[in-house]
Write a protein that holds these residues in place. Sequence first.
Motif, short mmCIF file in Angstrom:
data_model
loop_
_atom_site.label_atom_id
_atom_site.label_comp_id
_atom_site.label_asym_id
_atom_site.label_seq_id
_atom_site.Cartn_x
_atom_site.Cartn_y
_atom_site.Cartn_z
N ARG A 190 -96.19 -50.48 34.97
CA ARG A 190 -96.45 -50.71 33.51
C ARG A 190 -97.70 -49.66 32.72
O ARG A 190 -97.57 -49.29 31.88
CB ARG A 190 -96.78 -52.16 33.26
N PHE A 191 -98.66 -49.71 33.63
CA PHE A 191 -100.04 -48.98 33.12
C PHE A 191 -100.10 -47.79 33.95
O PHE A 191 -101.19 -47.25 34.27
CB PHE A 191 -100.90 -50.02 33.44
N GLY A 192 -98.79 -46.83 34.32
CA GLY A 192 -99.10 -45.85 34.89
C GLY A 192 -100.15 -44.79 34.44
O GLY A 192 -101.12 -44.23 35.39
N SER A 193 -100.02 -44.68 32.95
CA SER A 193 -100.89 -43.64 32.52
C SER A 193 -102.52 -44.00 32.67
O SER A 193 -103.22 -42.96 32.33
CB SER A 193 -100.60 -43.18 31.43
N ARG A 194 -102.57 -45.31 32.92
CA ARG A 194 -104.06 -45.75 32.66
C ARG A 194 -104.66 -46.32 34.03
O ARG A 194 -105.67 -46.60 34.18
CB ARG A 194 -104.08 -47.20 31.77
N MET A 195 -103.65 -46.27 35.05
CA MET A 195 -104.22 -46.58 36.40
C MET A 195 -105.26 -45.48 36.95
O MET A 195 -105.24 -44.19 36.74
CB MET A 195 -103.08 -46.52 37.48
N GLY A 196 -106.24 -46.01 37.46
CA GLY A 196 -107.54 -45.12 37.89
C GLY A 196 -108.52 -45.00 36.96
O GLY A 196 -109.59 -45.05 37.08
N GLN A 197 -108.10 -44.72 35.65
CA GLN A 197 -108.91 -44.33 34.59
C GLN A 197 -109.46 -45.54 34.07
O GLN A 197 -110.50 -45.65 33.60
CB GLN A 197 -108.03 -43.53 33.43
N ASP A 198 -108.41 -46.49 33.81
CA ASP A 198 -108.82 -47.89 33.13
C ASP A 198 -108.70 -48.75 33.75
O ASP A 198 -109.29 -49.94 33.88
CB ASP A 198 -107.97 -47.87 31.83
N LEU A 199 -107.68 -48.99 34.79
CA LEU A 199 -107.29 -50.08 35.34
C LEU A 199 -107.42 -49.77 36.92
O LEU A 199 -106.65 -48.80 37.45
CB LEU A 199 -105.90 -50.44 35.21
N ILE A 200 -107.96 -50.68 37.76
CA ILE A 200 -107.93 -50.72 39.38
C ILE A 200 -107.37 -51.83 39.92
O ILE A 200 -107.74 -52.93 39.50
CB ILE A 200 -109.56 -50.59 39.85
N LEU A 201 -106.53 -51.73 41.00
CA LEU A 201 -106.01 -52.97 41.50
C LEU A 201 -106.78 -52.97 43.04
O LEU A 201 -106.77 -51.96 43.80
CB LEU A 201 -104.57 -52.59 41.71
N LEU A 202 -107.16 -54.20 43.39
CA LEU A 202 -107.83 -54.55 44.71
C LEU A 202 -106.85 -55.54 45.25
O LEU A 202 -106.71 -56.71 44.82
CB LEU A 202 -109.16 -54.96 44.46
N THR A 203 -106.22 -55.19 46.46
CA THR A 203 -105.56 -56.36 47.48
C THR A 203 -106.37 -56.53 48.49
O THR A 203 -106.61 -55.74 49.57
CB THR A 203 -104.25 -55.79 47.81
#
Length: 323
Positions: A190-203
């Motif tokens: 959903r947020f592919g264009s914002r991944m890394g730049q604006d959004l980080i996922l931590l598992t």
Amino acid sequence: MKRKKHLLQCGAGIIAALLLAALPGAGAQTYSTSGLVVQVSPERSELVVSMQEIPGYMDAMVMSLPVHQSRELQGLRPGVMVDFKLIVTDKDSYAEDIRARAFVCAENDPQGAARLAILQKILAGNSSSAAPLTIGEHVPDFSLTDQNRQQVALSQFSGKVVAMTFVYASCPLPNFCFRLSNNFGQLQKRFGSRMGQDLILLTITLDPDHDQPEALAKYGSIWKANGASWHFLTGPVPTIKKVTSMFGVVFNPDMGVVTHSLHTVIIDRRGDLADNLEGDEFTAKQLGDLVEVELNRVPGASATERADAPIRASTPETAGIRK
């Protein structure tokens, strides 16, 4: 005489129908439904909810709903699942009978987490264990190792929104760890264009003895995880326990099986705790709606200033509902 009596009966019926139509709520449609709270505005007596689909009436969507009884908003916060009634009339629509949904569950043993939580509280009375963070509190820094054997610290993502969850790679049940990870997979899309730049996922793994970087890399490949923006983290058990305790995650890897509660956490750009969702009943879309609020919030706003974040919400009148 019979005709006169019939006319009187018809007249009485018409008057009764008119009086009934004039009553508040007359002709209203009532739908029992549920959703994930995205925003609460007591000053406006308004609730924004990422609602589930109402079959035959409306698709799943974010909706802004008035609440006639403002007391029903007490105790609600973003990230809470609620059950409520959607009332739709010809002139009005609103939510009522709003009830926060309690969730108690643990993987492998539905009662295990509850018992473990009680034990931990007892032990905490004789230790220096800190209470879980509350919404708006700053999240202390920590450092773990990701699937690429790189050290990853929370502090390096300052200025970005961070979503975090807790799973383990050998989880056998589709409605627990797998569902939480799939939710993150949907966030990545959903947020592919914002991944890394604006959004980080931590598992973060709850089974660090077995979930070494190679195992986590294989696990992440299931969702085609981008290693630059979605980190699968492992580390020493004491460090994992320290991190889980920040968010009230009930966790113990020393029972032969991994017993834990389910939490998904959102940290805002300032490094403050924005949301702490318990359980697995929310959908990936609902989680995404909540993340979108954080992504769109004015930079520098605190977690308690959620009302300033733009939300693409509908009302029953603008939602394109199916009649």
